[in-house]
Design an enzyme around this catalytic site. Sequence first.
Site, mmCIF file in Angstrom:
data_model
loop_
_atom_site.group_PDB
_atom_site.id
_atom_site.type_symbol
_atom_site.label_atom_id
_atom_site.label_comp_id
_atom_site.label_asym_id
_atom_site.label_seq_id
_atom_site.Cartn_x
_atom_site.Cartn_y
_atom_site.Cartn_z
ATOM 1 N N MET A 32 0.849 -1.191 0.000
ATOM 2 C CA MET A 32 0.000 0.000 0.000
ATOM 3 C C MET A 32 0.891 1.250 0.000
ATOM 4 O O MET A 32 0.476 2.331 0.426
ATOM 5 C CB MET A 32 -0.926 0.001 1.224
ATOM 6 C CG MET A 32 -1.887 -1.182 1.212
ATOM 7 S SD MET A 32 -3.386 -0.910 2.163
ATOM 8 C CE MET A 32 -2.711 -0.640 3.792
ATOM 9 N N HIS A 36 9.188 0.816 3.198
ATOM 10 C CA HIS A 36 10.338 0.807 4.115
ATOM 11 C C HIS A 36 11.164 -0.424 3.799
ATOM 12 O O HIS A 36 10.835 -1.207 2.893
ATOM 13 C CB HIS A 36 9.871 0.848 5.576
ATOM 14 C CG HIS A 36 8.843 -0.194 5.902
ATOM 15 N ND1 HIS A 36 9.132 -1.540 5.943
ATOM 16 C CD2 HIS A 36 7.514 -0.091 6.156
ATOM 17 C CE1 HIS A 36 8.028 -2.213 6.233
ATOM 18 N NE2 HIS A 36 7.031 -1.364 6.353
ATOM 19 N N HIS A 39 9.586 -3.791 2.916
ATOM 20 C CA HIS A 39 9.100 -4.001 1.545
ATOM 21 C C HIS A 39 10.261 -4.316 0.593
ATOM 22 O O HIS A 39 10.140 -5.146 -0.304
ATOM 23 C CB HIS A 39 8.376 -2.756 1.026
ATOM 24 C CG HIS A 39 7.144 -2.393 1.802
ATOM 25 N ND1 HIS A 39 7.081 -1.314 2.651
ATOM 26 C CD2 HIS A 39 5.927 -2.979 1.854
ATOM 27 C CE1 HIS A 39 5.874 -1.242 3.183
ATOM 28 N NE2 HIS A 39 5.160 -2.241 2.729
ATOM 29 N N LYS A 152 5.198 -10.285 9.140
ATOM 30 C CA LYS A 152 4.695 -9.368 10.179
ATOM 31 C C LYS A 152 3.173 -9.396 10.238
ATOM 32 O O LYS A 152 2.588 -9.408 11.317
ATOM 33 C CB LYS A 152 5.176 -7.945 9.920
ATOM 34 C CG LYS A 152 4.816 -7.057 11.060
ATOM 35 C CD LYS A 152 5.030 -5.613 10.777
ATOM 36 C CE LYS A 152 3.987 -4.847 11.521
ATOM 37 N NZ LYS A 152 2.955 -4.343 10.640
ATOM 38 N N ARG A 190 3.087 2.175 9.582
ATOM 39 C CA ARG A 190 2.365 2.928 10.617
ATOM 40 C C ARG A 190 3.296 3.412 11.732
ATOM 41 O O ARG A 190 2.872 4.219 12.562
ATOM 42 C CB ARG A 190 1.225 2.090 11.189
ATOM 43 C CG ARG A 190 0.074 1.917 10.200
ATOM 44 C CD ARG A 190 -1.150 1.273 10.814
ATOM 45 N NE ARG A 190 -2.310 1.364 9.949
ATOM 46 C CZ ARG A 190 -2.756 0.371 9.160
ATOM 47 N NH1 ARG A 190 -2.137 -0.791 9.124
ATOM 48 N NH2 ARG A 190 -3.825 0.540 8.405
HETATM 49 O O1 PAF Z 1 -0.161 -5.686 3.673
HETATM 50 C C1 PAF Z 1 -0.576 -4.779 2.929
HETATM 51 O O2 PAF Z 1 0.103 -3.787 2.689
HETATM 52 C C2 PAF Z 1 -1.979 -4.895 2.320
HETATM 53 O O3 PAF Z 1 -2.855 -5.527 3.183
HETATM 54 C C3 PAF Z 1 -1.963 -5.577 0.943
HETATM 55 C C4 PAF Z 1 -1.497 -7.016 1.021
HETATM 56 C C5 PAF Z 1 -1.075 -4.810 -0.012
HETATM 57 C C6 PAF Z 1 -3.393 -5.602 0.360
HETATM 58 O O4 PAF Z 1 -3.901 -4.325 0.198
#
Ligand code: PAF
Length: 280
Positions: A32, A36, A39, A152, A190
Amino acid sequence: MKPVLVRSVAELRKITGEWRRKDEKSAVVPTMGALHEGHLTLVREGFRRADRVVATIFVNPKQFAANEDFGRYPRDEDSDVAMLASEKVNAVFIPSPAEMYGPHFATTVSLAGPAKAGLEDKYRPQFFDGVTTVVAKLFLQTGADFAMFGEKDYQQLMTVTAMARDLDIPITVIGVPTVREEDGLAKSSRNRYLSKHERSQAVAIYKTLTQAAEKIRNGTDHQVATTAAVRSLTTLGFKVDYVTARNAETLAVPKTASEPLRLIAAAWIGKTRLIDNIAV
Ligand code: PAF
């Protein structure tokens, strides 16, 4: 090289179709945004398994309740794309809500099993239907061979794994270990909501889970250990939604002492809700 920025499903299909024609394997990293190191680890793991990596950035309205942080969820496309470019991601899919959910959109992908384990689903009842609906779409839109998810969000990982299995979507879901800050706090988009003081307190979730896991390994009953963990976090000022030991695969409440366990927690510090989990 800069990744190709893709805004439409048709364009995405063209690109991933070309990869398939050349017999290249691909991995999708659904996000989303507000990226960081966690990812980027998913991207690197994607490249370990596949020739091509496509990241997706979509703040999915369907997984937020009206009172949640959809409006203030951090969005910074330029910085996200720059981070993905530094990892040599091949394509970034950034659909608009209208591209994802057309005017007559009428489908919800909804699971029982791990999605109804009484954890996140209890506190965020709309969450998993939103996640599985968008993730099913992303799996089908990209046609990727692998999908990378962080451990996580453990219940999410178990849920999307079950969904791909149940719907025969030909994709292998890979769980990637949680990336932590130096003090042990799990990296999360967050975390940027935390004040300096809250940030210094936040690591207590990981520390408390670590202590509880050690107690369980040394023979303490899991319920005794998790009750003590809730008490200790509450004393430190957290509002605890849950700290619980679950079967690491089904997320069911453990029935025997020999099951593989996962300790899973969600707690509020101030206005920020944090989740974390560790293996026992
Ligand atoms: O973990 C996330 O960032 C979201 O839940 C995802 C998997 C991208 C789905 O919107």
